[in-house]
Design an enzyme around this catalytic site. Structure first.
Site, mmCIF file in Angstrom:
data_model
loop_
_atom_site.group_PDB
_atom_site.id
_atom_site.type_symbol
_atom_site.label_atom_id
_atom_site.label_comp_id
_atom_site.label_asym_id
_atom_site.label_seq_id
_atom_site.Cartn_x
_atom_site.Cartn_y
_atom_site.Cartn_z
ATOM 1 N N GLU A 1 0.866 -1.169 0.000
ATOM 2 C CA GLU A 1 0.000 0.000 0.000
ATOM 3 C C GLU A 1 0.901 1.216 0.000
ATOM 4 O OE1 GLU A 1 -1.503 3.345 1.229
ATOM 5 O OE2 GLU A 1 -1.116 2.216 3.044
ATOM 6 N N CYS B 1 -0.455 8.973 3.706
ATOM 7 C CA CYS B 1 -0.560 8.547 2.305
ATOM 8 C C CYS B 1 -1.926 8.925 1.752
ATOM 9 C CB CYS B 1 -0.288 7.053 2.169
ATOM 10 S SG CYS B 1 -1.261 6.076 3.277
HETATM 11 C C1 UN1 Z 1 -1.390 6.563 5.966
HETATM 12 O O1 UN1 Z 1 -1.832 7.599 5.517
HETATM 13 O O2 UN1 Z 1 -0.199 6.279 5.780
HETATM 14 O O3 UN1 Z 1 -7.007 6.635 7.011
HETATM 15 C C2 UN1 Z 1 -2.259 5.683 6.772
HETATM 16 C C3 UN1 Z 1 -6.191 7.200 7.740
HETATM 17 C C4 UN1 Z 1 -5.454 6.396 8.765
HETATM 18 C C5 UN1 Z 1 -4.356 5.620 8.141
HETATM 19 C C6 UN1 Z 1 -3.474 6.415 7.251
HETATM 20 N N1 UN1 Z 1 -6.372 5.502 9.406
HETATM 21 O O4 UN1 Z 1 -5.988 8.394 7.675
#
Ligand code: UN1
Length: 519
Positions: free
Chosen positions: A255, A289
């Protein structure tokens, strides 16, 4: 903040086969990104430590898989309780080590225990399917079994939650684990390994090696590893995908990042739109991310929306991440400040009209708590907001910056045009639409090229019981929550004949014909 958390005399090693090991002398440091202070000195894994960890994981597999799901999950319930009890303390360590402001540091720990709860609770849920057969005397099932050794490589931005996305599921399903935490957050890695040790998980079932990409590559390339779970940059993820893709029988679920966007249509509630955009772009200082770097706004609302968004971006509190009044902490490291600078400059070169430039924070904007100068060596970057005419070939609209770097794009026309602009990136992780019109929401739900789609919400903040992963360049698997089960288990299609004779499906004859009968 307790004093113990600012001392730099911590020394951490690896956890291999139930023992703490120091490695072979080379070390690296964990640094507080807000102050530049050293938080810990950590042994750096090279091939021999990784090799021992993999051997231990392989050797422990048969015994671990022989336990029931329920028994394996029992170990995780201990970890669940510990994560809850130590929530504030661990949240502070997250904030000290990765710079997220304190409510986010704590939320990281909350997300971790949610994941552990999900994985352990799932041990008492059905784990396969009962499937009909054409033949009344046959019982058909889909059953699962563990794949073996799972290599987990996790990022610094969710240094407690994401390791549990990978490991809680891998362990409950009966796999053994070799984990490499991000080199920026080894203290979080250490605390997690201690918790797993305290829970009494048998030696070899869980192993942690501290180190850099070379240690990660050793895990990825080793033939003893059956599945690689990776969350991190697209560059590394694609490399892993390429390596593992060439090896039959080995799987990688990766991911990666995104160039995520919020679409604000002509039917949007503007208060909600501004709040959703601010949270999506600036929480975690743009270093999720799922953070949004594009705001695609209908012409009817463009002027008002951009004025309001700019006003917030100008005034949003950047500062000491331990101060509960801070909205944005520092970015992770000095090289990341430079990377963000390059993205900001690229946008300008490509014709951006800059609306907010707080890249260099003024002296009055830097945090002062903790005394004058305490934060001088931190990695500070404020919001950078620009408008630019949409062109699908612009690099600033297609390349991920991973910082508070936001493009405002005006569109005219209908939802089809908004979707065209939205989908014009090689990535496809998260996105949101802000609209009161259900037809527009449904169009976005069905046609936005993302793995995580939101309506009238920010595009961050996914809950663990949903699949988490993207499409296109953002992912080739689902290394989280229930979908991670696919990556760490084999499916067996199990058919049992209850009759004394064989009856085949598909009308296949079960007569054995011999040459004698032919005559
Ligand atoms: C990430 O952005 O690396 O959905 C993970 C979210 C979090 C996870 C983010 N639960 O913003």
């Amino acid at each position: 903040m307790s004093h113990q958390h600012t001392a730099g005399d911590r020394e951490f090693g690896h956890y291999v086969d139930g023992e703490w090991v120091d490695g072979r002398g080379e070390t690296f440091e964990s640094e507080n990104p807000a102050t530049g202070e050293t938080l810990a000195t950590v042994a750096r894994a090279t091939e021999p430590e990784v090799d021992t960890a993999l051997a231990a994981a392989e050797a422990a597999f048969e015994e671990w898989r022989a336990l029931s799901y329920i028994d394996r999950a029992e170990f995780l319930w201990d970890i669940y309780h510990e994560l809850r009890e130590r929530h504030d303390e661990l949240g502070e360590v997250v904030t000290l080590e990765c710079g997220k402001e304190i409510s986010e540091g704590r939320a990281d720990v909350t997300e971790a225990w949610h994941m552990v709860e999900w994985a352990a609770g799932n041990a008492r849920h059905p784990h396969g399917d009962v499937v009909p057969s054409e033949i009344p005397g046959k019982d058909a099932y889909m059953r699962r079994k563990p794949r073996g050794v799972v290599g987990c490589i996790t990022p610094w931005n969710f240094p407690v939650a994401i390791p549990f996305w990978h490991m809680a599921i891998a362990l409950v399903e009966g796999n053994t684990v070799v984990w490499k935490p991000a080199e920026q957050t080894p203290w979080c890695g250490q605390l997690i390994a201690e918790m797993i040790e305290d829970a009494g998980i048998p030696p070899g079932v869980f192993n942690m090696v501290q180190g850099f990409g070379d240690a990660g590559a050793t895990i990825v390339e080793d033939p003893r590893v059956d599945t690689v779970l990776f969350t991190g940059s697209a560059e590394v993820g694609h490399e892993i995908g390429r390596k593992v893709g060439g090896e039959p029988g080995k799987l990688a679920a990766c991911e990666m990042g995104g160039k995520n966007a919020i679409v604000v249509t002509e039917h949007a509630d503007l208060d909600l739109a501004v709040d959703a955009a601010v949270m999506s772009s600036f929480k975690t200082t743009g270093q999720r991310c799922v953070s949004s770097e594009r705001l695609i706004v209908h012409e009817d609302h463009y002027e008002e929306f951009s004025a309001r968004f700019v006003e917030v971006a100008e005034s949003i509190a950047v500062g000491d991440p331990l101060d509960p009044d801070t909205f944005m902490g520092p970015v992770i490291e000095a090289s990341h400040v430079e990377k963000i600078r390059k993205h900001n400059e690229l946008a300008v070169r490509e014709g951006a009209e800059v609306l907010v430039d707080r890249f260099e924070l003024g002296a009055d904007e830097l945090p002062t708590a903790g005394g004058e100068g305490s934060f001088e060596n931190g990695h500070w970057v404020g919001p950078f907001v620009y408008e630019i005419e949409y062109d699908p070939d612009l690099r600033c609209l297609t390349e991920e910056c991973f910082g508070p770097h936001v493009a405002l794009l005006e569109y005219s026309g209908d939802i089809d045009r908004a979707l065209e602009v939205h989908n014009a990136t090689p990535y496809g992780l998260a996105g949101a639409i802000i609209s009161e019109d259900y037809r527009q929401l449904n169009a976005f739900r069905d046609r936005a090229e993302v793995g995580l789609a939101y309506a009238n919400l920010p595009c961050i903040g996914a809950e663990v019981q949903l699949p988490f992963g993207g499409v296109k360049k953002s992912g080739n698997g689902y290394p989280s929550a229930r979908e991670a089960i696919e990556a760490v288990t084999e499916r067996t299609a199990w058919t049992l004949n209850n009759a004394r004779e064989i009856e085949m499906a598909q009308g296949l004859s079960a007569d054995i014909k011999t040459t004698e009968e032919r005559d």
